[in-house]
Design a protein around this motif. Structure first.
Motif, short mmCIF file in Angstrom:
data_model
loop_
_atom_site.label_atom_id
_atom_site.label_comp_id
_atom_site.label_asym_id
_atom_site.label_seq_id
_atom_site.Cartn_x
_atom_site.Cartn_y
_atom_site.Cartn_z
N LEU A 114 -0.26 -5.70 -8.91
CA LEU A 114 -1.67 -5.47 -9.24
C LEU A 114 -2.47 -4.92 -8.06
CD1 LEU A 114 -2.37 -8.71 -11.33
CD2 LEU A 114 -1.81 -6.41 -12.16
N ILE A 115 -1.81 -4.63 -6.94
CA ILE A 115 -2.51 -4.04 -5.80
C ILE A 115 -2.87 -2.60 -6.15
CG2 ILE A 115 -2.34 -3.37 -3.37
CD1 ILE A 115 -0.21 -5.57 -3.05
N LEU A 116 -4.09 -2.21 -5.91
CA LEU A 116 -4.50 -0.83 -6.17
C LEU A 116 -3.79 0.12 -5.23
CD1 LEU A 116 -8.35 -1.15 -6.70
CD2 LEU A 116 -6.57 -0.91 -8.42
N ARG A 117 -3.79 1.36 -5.57
CA ARG A 117 -3.14 2.37 -4.73
C ARG A 117 -4.08 2.83 -3.62
NH1 ARG A 117 0.65 0.07 -5.66
NH2 ARG A 117 1.58 0.09 -7.69
N ASP A 118 -3.51 3.36 -2.55
CA ASP A 118 -4.23 3.81 -1.36
C ASP A 118 -4.85 5.19 -1.61
OD1 ASP A 118 -5.19 4.15 1.19
OD2 ASP A 118 -3.23 4.38 2.12
N ALA A 121 -5.55 7.30 1.42
CA ALA A 121 -4.47 7.45 2.41
C ALA A 121 -4.93 6.94 3.78
CB ALA A 121 -3.97 8.89 2.49
N LEU A 122 -5.33 5.69 3.80
CA LEU A 122 -5.92 5.09 5.00
C LEU A 122 -5.00 5.14 6.22
CD1 LEU A 122 -7.59 2.00 3.35
CD2 LEU A 122 -8.71 4.08 4.16
N ASP A 123 -3.70 5.20 6.00
CA ASP A 123 -2.79 5.26 7.13
C ASP A 123 -2.46 6.68 7.57
OD1 ASP A 123 -1.26 5.91 4.95
OD2 ASP A 123 0.21 4.32 5.23
N GLY A 124 -3.13 7.67 6.96
CA GLY A 124 -3.02 9.05 7.37
C GLY A 124 -1.74 9.76 6.97
N ASP A 125 -0.95 9.16 6.05
CA ASP A 125 0.32 9.79 5.68
C ASP A 125 0.24 10.64 4.41
OD1 ASP A 125 0.16 7.92 3.68
OD2 ASP A 125 2.03 6.91 4.17
N ASP A 126 -0.95 10.79 3.85
CA ASP A 126 -1.18 11.57 2.63
C ASP A 126 -0.42 11.03 1.42
OD1 ASP A 126 -3.04 13.28 3.79
OD2 ASP A 126 -1.49 14.66 4.48
N ASP A 127 0.04 9.79 1.47
CA ASP A 127 0.67 9.16 0.31
C ASP A 127 -0.41 8.35 -0.39
OD1 ASP A 127 2.06 7.74 -1.57
OD2 ASP A 127 3.64 7.07 -0.21
N PHE A 128 -0.90 8.89 -1.49
CA PHE A 128 -2.01 8.27 -2.21
C PHE A 128 -1.54 7.27 -3.25
CE2 PHE A 128 -3.26 12.55 -0.88
CZ PHE A 128 -4.33 12.23 -0.06
N LEU A 129 -0.25 7.12 -3.43
CA LEU A 129 0.30 6.25 -4.45
C LEU A 129 0.79 4.91 -3.91
CD1 LEU A 129 2.24 8.89 -6.56
CD2 LEU A 129 -0.07 8.00 -6.91
N GLU A 130 0.92 4.80 -2.59
CA GLU A 130 1.36 3.54 -2.01
C GLU A 130 0.21 2.55 -1.95
OE1 GLU A 130 2.55 4.34 2.01
OE2 GLU A 130 0.56 4.99 2.58
N PRO A 131 0.50 1.25 -1.82
CA PRO A 131 -0.58 0.27 -1.65
C PRO A 131 -1.29 0.49 -0.31
CG PRO A 131 1.48 -0.79 -2.24
CD PRO A 131 1.80 0.63 -1.93
N PRO A 132 -2.54 0.06 -0.18
CA PRO A 132 -3.24 0.17 1.10
C PRO A 132 -2.46 -0.56 2.19
CG PRO A 132 -4.77 -0.47 -0.63
CD PRO A 132 -3.39 -0.54 -1.21
N PRO A 133 -2.44 -0.02 3.39
CA PRO A 133 -1.64 -0.61 4.46
C PRO A 133 -2.26 -1.85 5.11
CG PRO A 133 -2.80 1.30 5.27
CD PRO A 133 -3.08 1.23 3.80
N SER A 134 -3.56 -2.07 4.91
CA SER A 134 -4.19 -3.15 5.65
C SER A 134 -5.24 -3.87 4.81
CB SER A 134 -4.83 -2.61 6.93
OG SER A 134 -5.78 -1.62 6.62
N ASP A 135 -5.66 -5.02 5.32
CA ASP A 135 -6.70 -5.80 4.67
C ASP A 135 -8.07 -5.43 5.26
OD1 ASP A 135 -6.88 -7.05 7.17
OD2 ASP A 135 -6.36 -9.04 6.43
N ALA A 136 -9.10 -6.20 4.94
CA ALA A 136 -10.46 -5.88 5.40
C ALA A 136 -10.62 -5.99 6.92
CB ALA A 136 -11.47 -6.78 4.70
N ALA A 137 -9.72 -6.70 7.58
CA ALA A 137 -9.79 -6.85 9.03
C ALA A 137 -8.86 -5.87 9.75
CB ALA A 137 -9.44 -8.28 9.43
N GLY A 138 -8.17 -5.02 8.98
CA GLY A 138 -7.26 -4.06 9.58
C GLY A 138 -5.86 -4.57 9.83
N ARG A 139 -5.59 -5.80 9.40
CA ARG A 139 -4.24 -6.37 9.54
C ARG A 139 -3.35 -5.91 8.38
NH1 ARG A 139 -7.33 -11.12 10.62
NH2 ARG A 139 -7.14 -11.50 8.41
N ALA A 140 -2.07 -5.94 8.60
CA ALA A 140 -1.13 -5.56 7.55
C ALA A 140 -1.31 -6.43 6.31
CB ALA A 140 0.31 -5.68 8.06
#
Length: 168
Positions: A114-118, A121-140
């Motif tokens: 149920l995690i939304l997709r990124d 592309a917050l991690d700069g890899d242009d993969d818009f289908l993966e889950p977001p790499p981090s939480d609200a504090a920037g942690r994994a």
């Protein structure tokens, strides 16, 4: 009017709603009481706690306006087998530190499916289908807490409920 999220089409995944207020009902999320096909809300892997409304409700409207409410903590409750009304044990609610503390029922309790997709592309890899790499504090996201049983669903490690991942 509602507190945190107004009527409309909304998807809230991995969100924490705290400190919102409403004049009547729906301190965190409000939908109209009458049916409207243009109104629906999805609330998953989230925490709704410590909000205020005159009637004490955190979510308002008919449950039919909520397409999905799952794997969430909702103060004052909401229909659903995976929705619980239990203190999320924030680090310091009074000081607005909404990170989870040890023993929180929100740790490893979410559904990774149920995690939304990124979409950004917050991690700069242009993969818009993966889950977001981090939480609200920037942690994994999806840090396993070995001292907490995985009660979530989907691929392990389970995601924590709310905007912050517990990292011990």
């Amino acid at each position: 009017p509602p507190g945190g999220v107004a009527p409309g089409r909304s998807t809230c995944s991995g969100c924490t709603f705290v400190g919102n207020g409403a004049f009547v009902r729906g301190a965190a999320i409000g939908t109209p009481l009458e049916f409207s096909p243009n109104m629906d809300v999805q609330l998953v892997n989230s925490i709704v706690w410590g909000n205020r409304s005159v009637d004490g409700t955190m979510l308002s409207g008919d449950p039919m306006h909520y397409q999905v409410v799952a794997r969430s903590i909702v103060q004052s409750g909401w229909p659903g087998a995976t929705v619980v009304d239990v203190d999320p044990l924030f680090a310091d609610l009074a000081a607005r530190d909404l990170e989870l503390s040890a023993g929180s029922p929100a740790i490893d309790a979410g559904d990774t499916e149920l995690i939304l997709r990124d979409a950004l592309a917050l991690d700069g890899d242009d993969d818009f289908l993966e889950p977001p790499p981090s939480d609200a504090a920037g942690r994994a996201r999806r840090i396993d807490d070995p001292l907490t049983a995985d009660t979530g669903a989907g691929t392990l490690p389970a995601v924590d409920l709310g905007a912050f991942e517990y990292d011990g």
